[in-house]
Design an enzyme around this catalytic site. Sequence first.
Site, mmCIF file in Angstrom:
data_model
loop_
_atom_site.group_PDB
_atom_site.id
_atom_site.type_symbol
_atom_site.label_atom_id
_atom_site.label_comp_id
_atom_site.label_asym_id
_atom_site.label_seq_id
_atom_site.Cartn_x
_atom_site.Cartn_y
_atom_site.Cartn_z
ATOM 1 N N SER A 175 0.765 -1.216 -0.216
ATOM 2 C CA SER A 175 -0.133 -0.034 -0.205
ATOM 3 C C SER A 175 0.834 1.222 0.042
ATOM 4 O O SER A 175 1.632 1.467 -0.897
ATOM 5 C CB SER A 175 -0.836 0.056 1.266
ATOM 6 O OG SER A 175 -2.123 0.948 0.843
ATOM 7 N N ASP A 190 -9.816 -4.530 -4.736
ATOM 8 C CA ASP A 190 -9.270 -3.459 -3.756
ATOM 9 C C ASP A 190 -9.813 -2.096 -4.133
ATOM 10 O O ASP A 190 -10.026 -1.612 -5.064
ATOM 11 C CB ASP A 190 -7.737 -3.407 -4.019
ATOM 12 C CG ASP A 190 -7.109 -2.425 -3.250
ATOM 13 O OD1 ASP A 190 -7.764 -1.677 -2.336
ATOM 14 O OD2 ASP A 190 -5.796 -2.570 -3.263
ATOM 15 N N HIS A 193 -7.977 -5.493 -0.369
ATOM 16 C CA HIS A 193 -6.898 -4.641 -0.176
ATOM 17 C C HIS A 193 -5.479 -5.296 0.253
ATOM 18 O O HIS A 193 -4.370 -5.238 -0.361
ATOM 19 C CB HIS A 193 -6.957 -3.369 0.437
ATOM 20 C CG HIS A 193 -5.856 -2.479 0.546
ATOM 21 N ND1 HIS A 193 -5.039 -1.948 -0.716
ATOM 22 C CD2 HIS A 193 -5.026 -1.817 1.551
ATOM 23 C CE1 HIS A 193 -4.280 -1.348 -0.015
ATOM 24 N NE2 HIS A 193 -4.099 -1.100 0.966
#
Length: 269
Positions: free
Chosen positions: A107, A214, A244
Amino acid sequence: MAESREHTFTGVRGLNTVREWPHDRPRYVVVLVHGYGEHIGRYEYVADRLVRHGAAVFGLDHMGHGRSAGDRVLIEDFEDVVTDVHTVEERARAEHPGVPVVVIGHSMGGMIAARYAQRYGAGLAALVLSGPVIGDWAVVPALLAFEEPPDIPIDPATLSRDLSVGEAYAADPLVWHGPFKRATLEAFATTLAEIAKGGTFGALPTLWVHGEEDELVPLPGSRGGIEAVRGSDLTERIYRGARHEVFNETNKDEVLDDVIAFIDRALSA
């Protein structure tokens, strides 16, 4: 789970905490780079798999995150975070001289890892980007449109189809559950632009893993960013139905099997 230990070092902007999952005779070293608002302690399962595969694993809590110092989730310049990660890599190399190093970022950590590869990729054996914030992340301009970013918490259900992951995230006192800081959003915008013009990864073996569903870092926005920086050796794995946090998904073992197979290939090359 693999045993771990912690130490601290003085980073660019204060005292940082690093967690190590040691291995007496590692085949390779992994530097884990965590995402926004979380901390490296959420990567115990990932580290355990990697240690059992032969890695010594290191990961820090970024400034303003987890057990590290600083105003919560305040990052004014991600170049400072990249420099802190490099300090961790240097310690890992000092403990394990001559051992190849792999960086794995998730991320926001994927964004940091991408910038890291642009600055320090010549010394890496491989790079893994998981659901990376790269390219077009609509969250940044949307929140910067407000003088004071609104408090819109992350929906824990968007993390994984395993709802216990979201429940643990919501109950974790080391996870930030408040709003973005404006300075941090501005730093995101600056770094995304810097990565876009920072050049490709060249011949560095790179694995990109992403959940098809996601909602936090949507796949289409990241794809453009990946295309801008990809070098000559990119492997892509998109997981159907995954959200995610693919390392915490219901098919996390499949994902980590893919990561381990990729690392094996990169090391053998």
